[in-house]
Write an enzyme that holds these catalytic residues in place. Structure first.
Site, short mmCIF file in Angstrom:
data_model
loop_
_atom_site.label_atom_id
_atom_site.label_comp_id
_atom_site.label_asym_id
_atom_site.label_seq_id
_atom_site.Cartn_x
_atom_site.Cartn_y
_atom_site.Cartn_z
N CYS A 304 32.88 54.29 24.91
CA CYS A 304 31.64 54.01 24.16
C CYS A 304 31.07 52.62 24.45
O CYS A 304 29.88 52.48 24.77
CB CYS A 304 31.87 54.21 22.67
SG CYS A 304 33.04 53.05 21.90
N HIS A 352 33.42 52.34 17.23
CA HIS A 352 32.53 53.18 18.04
C HIS A 352 31.12 52.60 18.04
O HIS A 352 30.70 51.96 17.08
CB HIS A 352 32.51 54.61 17.52
CG HIS A 352 31.77 55.56 18.42
ND1 HIS A 352 32.21 55.87 19.68
CD2 HIS A 352 30.61 56.25 18.25
CE1 HIS A 352 31.36 56.72 20.26
NE2 HIS A 352 30.38 56.95 19.41
N HIS A 364 25.52 58.30 23.52
CA HIS A 364 26.83 57.65 23.40
C HIS A 364 27.89 58.45 24.15
O HIS A 364 27.69 59.61 24.51
CB HIS A 364 27.23 57.49 21.92
CG HIS A 364 27.55 58.77 21.21
ND1 HIS A 364 28.49 58.83 20.20
CD2 HIS A 364 27.08 60.04 21.34
CE1 HIS A 364 28.56 60.07 19.73
NE2 HIS A 364 27.72 60.82 20.41
#
Length: 392
Positions: A304, A352, A364
């Site tokens: 990420c 994240h 993402h």
């Protein structure tokens, strides 16, 4: 004289029947076992699909957190390795200078011996722990020429510097060893979490997998609805702002001038950010479909924070490697003020991050086993959104 009593069997009566104590104990054990079985499920009981879904989500979240820890440790390891290499190179160069200075001092001692002067104990000098003390104690400095004194000073200085650098190199090597051990631990932690998640999923039947897919679809639909709501709210707010600006322009000349100046400065800032954000988003869109791989920064795969770092690098903006640092690399804005290009961070542990593209959606790298994709920022519910940061 001993008393004689009539024997009476112990036990209880059930429906007029006398039961021995042994039978009573057995009945009690059965009752207890029955109560235990009713009170708690067996350890071997198979978890429900909902329980598996929650457990797998938790494991993937834990794996992502471990991944960011791994990323931070790996970056630290690389920096420490460069420092160790630099220190070792410095020590090697200083050692060479020290050897040259030692040889020069030896030649001075030999020359003094040949001329009949009192020769210093060269072996003692070169092995002395503190050359300065040696020269002071033997009063050798008084008998040396200016050139020889310079050589002695250079030797003393170089030996002290070399000793210090050797100590620094040794400490850096120990630190590097510790960091490398932490790196291996983080890596093992990620692998363990992923293996546990895969094991849970592998035990699902075809019917259970279908139910799990239905649960995921329902979550996605709810997330998409929340994204649409955010888009509507932002559109309404933008329309209201435009109407207010139009009213201000039709006001007094002073107000119009002031408002125009303020709007001009704001527009310039917005335009600069939009230009950079467009480049970051254009890069991110070309990465859609590439696999999530923990620790990866491209170009073939990403995790990420690796994706967001690479996207903003394409726009000329340098972001730190990990989510923990990226969250501090810009200006925090409210969710209501979010703009395309902003970074959206998730979970209390900031494990994240995604790149906002507008209309409540982001690009993402979701999790291991998935691919870079567009998805609602509400994919896990609004409660997991930690913050929004504008990086440029």
């Amino acid at each position: 004289m001993a008393s004689h009593r009539k024997w009476s069997p112990t036990g209880t009566r059930i429906a007029g029947i006398r039961t021995p104590a042994l039978a009573t104990a057995a009945l009690t054990s059965v009752a207890l076992l029955s109560q235990t079985a009713n009170a708690a499920p067996s350890a071997d009981a198979k978890p429900s699909v909902e329980e598996v879904e929650k457990k797998v989500d938790d494991l993937y979240h834990q794996a992502e957190a471990a991944t960011e820890k791994y990323n931070a440790t790996r970056e630290k390891t690389a920096q420490q390795r460069k420092r160790v290499d630099s220190l070792l190179d410095d020590v090697a160069q200083r050692t060479e200078k020290l050897n040259t200075a030692r040889e020069e001092l030896g030649s001075f001692a030999a020359a003094q011996y040949r001329t009949g002067a009192s020769a210093p104990d060269t072996a003692t000098l070169l092995l002395a722990d503190n050359p300065q003390d040696y020269f002071d104690q033997t009063q050798l400095m008084d008998r040396l020429t200016s050139r020889q004194k310079v050589a002695v000073d250079d030797y003393i200085t170089e030996q002290a510097a070399t000793t210090k650098k050797r100590a620094e190199a040794s400490q850096s090597l120990q630190t590097l060893t510790t960091t490398q051990s932490a790196l291996r631990t983080s890596k093992a932690d990620v692998q363990r979490k992923l293996a546990e998640a895969r094991d849970l999923l592998s035990k699902l039947t075809a019917e259970e997998k279908a139910r799990l897919a239905a649960i995921e679809k329902k979550k996605q639909e709810a997330a998409d609805r929340k994204a649409a709501e955010l888009a509507q709210q932002q559109a309404a707010a933008e329309k209201k702002a435009q109407e207010a600006a139009a009213q201000q322009q039709t006001g007094s000349g002073t107000s119009a001038t002031t408002g125009s100046a303020g709007t001009s400065g704001s527009s310039a800032t917005d335009s600069s950010y939009t230009a950079k954000a467009d480049k970051a988003l254009a890069f991110a869109r070309t990465q859609i479909g590439k696999p999530y791989v923990w620790g990866a920064t491209g170009p073939g795969s990403y995790d990420c924070s690796g994706l967001t770092q690479a996207a903003w690098k394409a726009a000329g903006v340098t972001l730190p490697r990990t989510t923990y640092d990226q969250v501090n690399a810009g200006t925090t804005v409210s969710l209501a003020d979010i703009k395309p290009g902003d970074l959206v961070f998730f979970y209390d542990d900031i494990s994240h991050v995604g790149l906002y593209i507008g209309n409540g959606m982001m690009i993402h790298a979701p999790k291991p086993g998935a691919y870079v994709r567009e998805e609602s920022i509400f994919y896990g519910g609004e409660s997991i959104i930690h913050s929004v940061v504008r990086p440029a």
